[in-house]
Enzyme design. Structure first.
Site, PDB file in Angstrom:
ATOM      1  N   LYS A  54       0.840  -1.202   0.000  1.00  0.00           N
ATOM      2  CA  LYS A  54       0.000   0.000   0.000  1.00  0.00           C
ATOM      3  C   LYS A  54       0.877   1.255   0.000  1.00  0.00           C
ATOM      4  CE  LYS A  54      -3.565   2.264   2.736  1.00  0.00           C
ATOM      5  NZ  LYS A  54      -4.531   2.154   3.824  1.00  0.00           N
TER       6      LYS A  54
ATOM      7  N   ARG B 138      -5.294  -4.536   5.933  1.00  0.00           N
ATOM      8  CA  ARG B 138      -5.852  -5.848   6.293  1.00  0.00           C
ATOM      9  C   ARG B 138      -7.245  -6.059   5.711  1.00  0.00           C
ATOM     10  NH1 ARG B 138      -4.821  -2.513  10.392  1.00  0.00           N
ATOM     11  NH2 ARG B 138      -6.514  -1.676  11.675  1.00  0.00           N
TER      12      ARG B 138
ATOM     13  N   HIS C  13      -5.430 -33.470  17.623  1.00  0.00           N
ATOM     14  CA  HIS C  13      -4.338 -34.295  18.133  1.00  0.00           C
ATOM     15  C   HIS C  13      -3.213 -33.437  18.679  1.00  0.00           C
ATOM     16  CE1 HIS C  13      -6.212 -37.913  16.496  1.00  0.00           C
ATOM     17  NE2 HIS C  13      -6.657 -37.072  15.565  1.00  0.00           N
TER      18      HIS C  13
HETATM   19  O1  F6P Z   1       2.080  -4.296   9.876  1.00  0.00           O
HETATM   20  C1  F6P Z   1       1.731  -2.988   9.626  1.00  0.00           C
HETATM   21  C2  F6P Z   1       1.215  -2.791   8.242  1.00  0.00           C
HETATM   22  O2  F6P Z   1       1.061  -1.426   8.040  1.00  0.00           O
HETATM   23  C3  F6P Z   1      -0.077  -3.526   7.950  1.00  0.00           C
HETATM   24  O3  F6P Z   1      -1.187  -2.878   8.415  1.00  0.00           O
HETATM   25  C4  F6P Z   1      -0.008  -3.645   6.473  1.00  0.00           C
HETATM   26  O4  F6P Z   1      -0.928  -4.559   5.984  1.00  0.00           O
HETATM   27  C5  F6P Z   1       1.430  -4.062   6.306  1.00  0.00           C
HETATM   28  O5  F6P Z   1       2.123  -3.285   7.267  1.00  0.00           O
HETATM   29  C6  F6P Z   1       2.014  -3.860   4.942  1.00  0.00           C
HETATM   30  O6  F6P Z   1       1.982  -2.527   4.541  1.00  0.00           O
HETATM   31  P1  F6P Z   1       2.178  -2.109   3.043  1.00  0.00           P
HETATM   32  O7  F6P Z   1       1.087  -2.710   2.247  1.00  0.00           O
HETATM   33  O8  F6P Z   1       2.141  -0.617   3.037  1.00  0.00           O
HETATM   34  O9  F6P Z   1       3.517  -2.633   2.582  1.00  0.00           O
END
Ligand code: F6P
Length: 550
Positions: A211, A274, A390
């Site tokens: 992202k 997420r 198990h």
């Molecule tokens: O672990 C923190 C976080 O910001 C998550 O919320 C996110 O999914 C992940 O890192 C990866 O972030 P990016 O997609 O910006 O690489």
């Protein structure tokens, strides 16, 4: 959006009413509840899309459920839900809308953020993904040397990995089996090494999913993958354009990395990491299962969105699951929640839910920054049955902890299985039903004695029962059902965050470790001084350096 208009959760009369009800109910037993109501199984089950939910094996009565719904009403869950669907900025600490639901809205829907309808952009990116996925699947997208792609490597972490990786496993029977798919996330070089060791650079495509496009793990792995590619293709930089595509919200960082912006698939800041695998973050998945199956999955998500938005409280599955979690976490001191899918294909489902739930609701201040005095998100854990039976089910049955669980199963086995393997499905499901029964009703000392068990062994062989479970049963595990299941849990998490009055859509808690790791790294590599390093960590750093011979 802030908490204006609502008081502290633990001062609400609805909260107090639940606490009093809990006291009055005492240690009510499931045997007793079933004996007192022959209709209980039918009355305490509901339908949401293709999912049948049986919640009769919960330590609740009609009064408990009514009080929980009263709490949801007083906490403003429905109002916040509608604000989310409308595109209001309910992620108040980041000032962002929360619109994963727009990712699966039909093309004629209107969802506005800052006065702009975002649905056309969603469908335009989807269309671009479909064209690209079809080209890769059909062999028309060729690498630098003209050969078609045979392997797709997704590089991402957290929400940019767990969703597509989980869904790829779930939907394996729907995947193009002639192509290889790998999901690399860990900064540990072993992850990338194992993913690439048997791949050919000429026929490998990398999907860099991030992202922010600044996440250290992803950028480091992507940089190493780039070197691997160039080493394998004689160092010609122009090769990158045919072998690297990006999924991101950050076009300038993508360009800086050297990926052609034409090969970038966009998403938006109103999609939480997420909550993103049904955005372009699902590109690798779409290449694997094909656009039609991907769209079926989106339709499944949308079906559950509509159920959550429109079903009355008494029949609303995400609302009910969220409230049951609150009943146990806040009024029974349950600390964890087990998700136990009876499907090998759901092997990564619980790991996916861990981020969804724990990154969303692992908070200890409310929306206004005041410390909460009530428990928030549970520890979510679990692995597929029957393997777990198990391993750790002993603790579920006879341990001292209260652990509510979800048992998830499917009526039909996966379509690809031959008759012999498909016949094993009844045994798998018999185990699911047996576990629900044993957890709920246990085995009394009298029943054990009646079997002629020696007196000294009776306590060891007695099962207390009263361990609450929800059983979720669907006709089969297909793309639509997966979408429905994921959306069910997304909205369950939403309901709980709304009641607890926390911001379920930020994740400041992951920042500190990232910052400290950046500071510590030069101490490991160069022996640099790290100002303010505590004595324990400083000693560990020196020990590490000594072991590395530095
Ligand atoms: O672990 C923190 C976080 O910001 C998550 O919320 C996110 O999914 C992940 O890192 C990866 O972030 P990016 O997609 O910006 O690489």
């Amino acid at each position: 959006m802030n908490a204006e208009g609502r008081g502290r959760l633990d001062r609400m009369p609805e909260w107090t009413a639940l606490a009093q009800h809990r006291e009055k109910l005492g240690e009510v037993g499931l045997r007793e509840l079933f004996a007192g109501d022959p209709e209980r199984a039918g009355r305490y089950s509901l339908r949401a899309g293709d999912l049948h939910l049986d919640y009769s094996k919960h330590l609740v009565t009609d009064e408990t459920l009514a009080l929980l719904r009263d709490l949801a009403a007083a906490a403003g869950v429905a109002g916040l839900r509608d604000a989310m669907f409308r595109g209001e900025k309910i992620n108040n600490t980041e000032g962002r809308a929360v619109l994963h639901t727009a990712l699966r809205a039909p093309h004629d829907a209107v969802v506005e953020v800052d006065g702009e309808n975002v649905v056309p952009a969603v469908h335009s990116v989807l269309g671009k993904m479909c064209v690209f996925a079809n080209k890769v699947r059909g062999g028309q997208w060729t690498g630098h040397t003209g050969k078609p792609v045979r392997a797709v490597v997704n590089i991402g972490i957290g929400g940019s990995d767990l969703g597509p990786a989980m869904a790829y496993e779930v939907l394996r029977p729907y995947t193009a089996r002639e192509l290889t798919f790998r999901f690399v996330s860990n900064i540990d070089g072993a992850d990338l090494h194992e993913a690439l060791r048997d791949l050919d650079p000429e026929t490998t495509l990398f999907v860099i999913s991030s992202k922010t496009f600044t996440t250290i793990e992803t950028i480091t792995n992507a940089t190493s993958a780039r070197s691997w590619l160039l080493d394998g293709l004689g160092g010609d930089e122009t090769a990158v354009a045919r072998h690297f595509v990006a999924v991101s919200t950050n076009a300038s960082e993508v360009a800086k990395f050297g990926i052609d912006p034409a090969n970038m698939f966009e998403f938006w800041d109103w999609v939480g990491g997420r909550y993103s695998y049904d955005s372009a973050i699902g590109l690798s998945l779409m290449i694997a299962i094909g656009p039609d199956h991907f769209r079926e999955m989106l339709a499944g998500f949308h079906l559950m969105d509509e159920h959550f938005r429109c079903a009355p409280p008494e029949e609303n599955a995400p609302l009910l699951l969220g409230l049951l979690g609150i009943w146990y976490g806040n009024f029974h001191d349950a600390q964890s929640h087990a998700v136990l899918p009876y499907s090998h294909y759901l092997s990564r489902f619980t790991a996916y839910l861990q981020q969804l739930d724990m990154e969303s609701n692992g908070k200890s201040v409310d929306r206004d920054g005041r410390p909460v005095s009530w428990q928030t998100g549970p520890v979510v854990w679990g692995t597929p049955g029957t393997n777990g039976q198990h391993a750790y089910y002993q603790l579920l049955h006879q341990g001292t902890k209260m652990i509510p669980a979800d048992l998830i199963g499917f009526a039909r086995p996966a379509g690809e299985l031959d008759d012999r393997l498909a016949a094993q499905h009844d045994l798998l499901m018999a185990n699911l039903f047996a576990q629900g029964q044993a957890l709920a009703f246990g085995k009394t000392a009298e029943e054990v004695e009646a079997e002629g068990v020696p007196a000294e062994q009776v306590p060891h062989r007695t099962f207390r029962g009263n361990h609450p479970t929800t059983t979720i049963l669907a006709p089969e595990l297909n793309p639509s059902v997966l979408g429905q299941l994921v959306a069910l849990y997304e909205h369950k998490v939403f309901v709980q965050g709304a009641v607890w009055n926390i911001d379920s859509f930020d994740q400041w808690g992951v920042e500190l470790g990232k910052v400290l790791a950046k500071r510590i790294e030069p101490a490991l590599t160069e022996g640099a001084d790290v100002p303010g390093l505590d004595a324990s960590t400083a000693a560990l750093v020196s020990r590490y350096r000594a072991l590395r011979g530095r």
